[in-house]
Design an enzyme around this catalytic site. Structure first.
Site, short mmCIF file in Angstrom:
data_model
loop_
_atom_site.label_atom_id
_atom_site.label_comp_id
_atom_site.label_asym_id
_atom_site.label_seq_id
_atom_site.Cartn_x
_atom_site.Cartn_y
_atom_site.Cartn_z
N CYS A 1 0.87 -1.18 0.00
CA CYS A 1 0.00 0.00 0.00
C CYS A 1 0.90 1.22 0.00
O CYS A 1 1.63 1.45 0.96
CB CYS A 1 -0.92 -0.01 1.21
SG CYS A 1 -1.92 1.50 1.34
N HIS B 1 -3.04 -4.29 -10.71
CA HIS B 1 -3.86 -3.13 -11.08
C HIS B 1 -4.30 -3.24 -12.53
O HIS B 1 -3.52 -3.63 -13.40
CB HIS B 1 -3.07 -1.83 -10.90
CG HIS B 1 -2.71 -1.54 -9.49
ND1 HIS B 1 -3.55 -0.85 -8.64
CD2 HIS B 1 -1.61 -1.87 -8.76
CE1 HIS B 1 -2.97 -0.76 -7.46
NE2 HIS B 1 -1.80 -1.37 -7.50
N GLU C 1 -10.56 -0.63 -4.77
CA GLU C 1 -9.52 -1.51 -4.23
C GLU C 1 -10.10 -2.86 -3.84
O GLU C 1 -11.16 -2.92 -3.18
CB GLU C 1 -8.85 -0.85 -3.01
CG GLU C 1 -8.05 0.40 -3.35
CD GLU C 1 -7.08 0.77 -2.25
OE1 GLU C 1 -6.28 -0.09 -1.85
OE2 GLU C 1 -7.12 1.92 -1.79
N CYS D 1 -5.10 5.67 -3.65
CA CYS D 1 -4.35 4.41 -3.67
C CYS D 1 -2.97 4.72 -4.23
O CYS D 1 -2.84 5.11 -5.39
CB CYS D 1 -5.06 3.38 -4.54
SG CYS D 1 -4.15 1.81 -4.70
N GLY E 1 -1.81 2.31 -6.84
CA GLY E 1 -2.65 2.56 -8.00
C GLY E 1 -2.19 3.78 -8.78
O GLY E 1 -2.19 3.79 -10.01
#
Length: 287
Positions: free
Chosen positions: A73, A172, A221, A230, A233
């Site tokens: 993360c 992703h 997510e 994110c 992301g």
């Protein structure tokens, strides 16, 4: 159990000091679901345990709000850096953090805190070397042919989209489209997340290009739902933008919760993310 609530661009997690708070591994998924609940718990996009590590300065053990483990993360790891520095677990402004076996390198920007006598200051911003993007379909993973998945069609509930797939330690699928603000993510997000082409599910970014240096994105997510930001992301989006010839290598990714500066160093194949980290509140919960 003592905890600290932190957020990076609105991507909020409950942080637990694993040096002092001990929880059995088998109990963590249920505990995470309870703590993450915004009505009956503390509330957050998940829980992150900050643990000792033999491989790096610290370990980040991250759980999604549904109790499942996640590999990485970006917003969360910046808050880990703030936690360990502000709490005096390190005096270094350059640290390493391992998550799911992958080591990340972080540079901390420290500023004096008004009203505090401690001249160490507090962390306000963190730059993270997020490593190299993974583009091979089998390693992302995504079911697809060829060496990369760039602007590839995918059928979701009878509608064709075009996706570019990237792993930044977690999978992703980046979708470039117009009218991102109007998308009903709670309807289409789960269909992407659980699509048969993603054997480990996926995070999905819906992106609108503003110009060569700015994009806007919303994210669904896996294991959590729509979040305000994110970090991984945003990194995946920057890589996807460059692969599709839409932006420069360095750009600002605008999210619902704030902005992140992302740079893909093509020569060294490394992605750098720079953004804020904030402490919201601290407390104690009975477990």
């Amino acid at each position: 159990m003592r905890f600290t609530k932190m957020q990076g661009c609105g991507n909020d997690y409950v942080y637990v000091n694993g040096f002092t708070e001990k929880t059995a591994q088998e109990e963590k998924p249920a505990l995470v679901r309870r703590l993450s609940d915004r009505h009956f718990g503390i509330g957050g996009d998940g829980v992150i345990f900050i643990n000792p590590s033999a491989e790096a300065d610290f370990e980040m053990e991250m759980f999604n709000a549904d109790g499942t483990r996640a590999e990485m993360c970006g917003n969360g790891i910046r808050c880990v850096a703030k936690f360990v520095y502000d709490k005096g677990l390190t005096d270094s402004r350059h640290i390493t953090v391992v998550s799911a076996g992958k080591i990340k390198y972080l540079d901390l920007t420290v500023e004096k805190a008004p009203g505090l006598a401690d001249d160490r200051g507090v962390v306000k911003k963190v730059r993270v070397n997020m490593g190299s993007p993974v583009l091979e379909p089998a390693r992302i993973p995504v079911e697809a042919e060829g060496e990369q998945v760039v602007d590839a069609p995918i059928l979701v509930n009878g509608k064709e989209y075009h996706m570019t797939c990237v792993s930044m330690g977690n999978p992703h699928a980046v979708i470039f489209t117009e009218g991102v603000n109007e998308l009903v993510l709670e309807k289409i997000g789960p269909d992407f997340e659980n699509h048969v082409r993603f054997p480990k599910r996926t995070n999905t970014e819906f992106v609108e290009v503003i110009d060569r240096r700015n994009v806007f994105m919303r994210v669904w997510e896996r294991g959590t739902g729509e979040t305000l930001a994110c970090g991984t992301g945003a990194c995946a989006v920057a890589v996807a933008c460059v692969l599709n010839g839409l932006t420069e290598n360095k750009l600002t990714v605008r999210l619902l919760g704030g902005e992140l500066e992302i740079e893909w160093d093509r020569e060294n194949d490394l992605v750098y993310m720079t953004g804020p980290a904030e402490t919201v509140f601290e407390g104690e919960v009975c477990i």
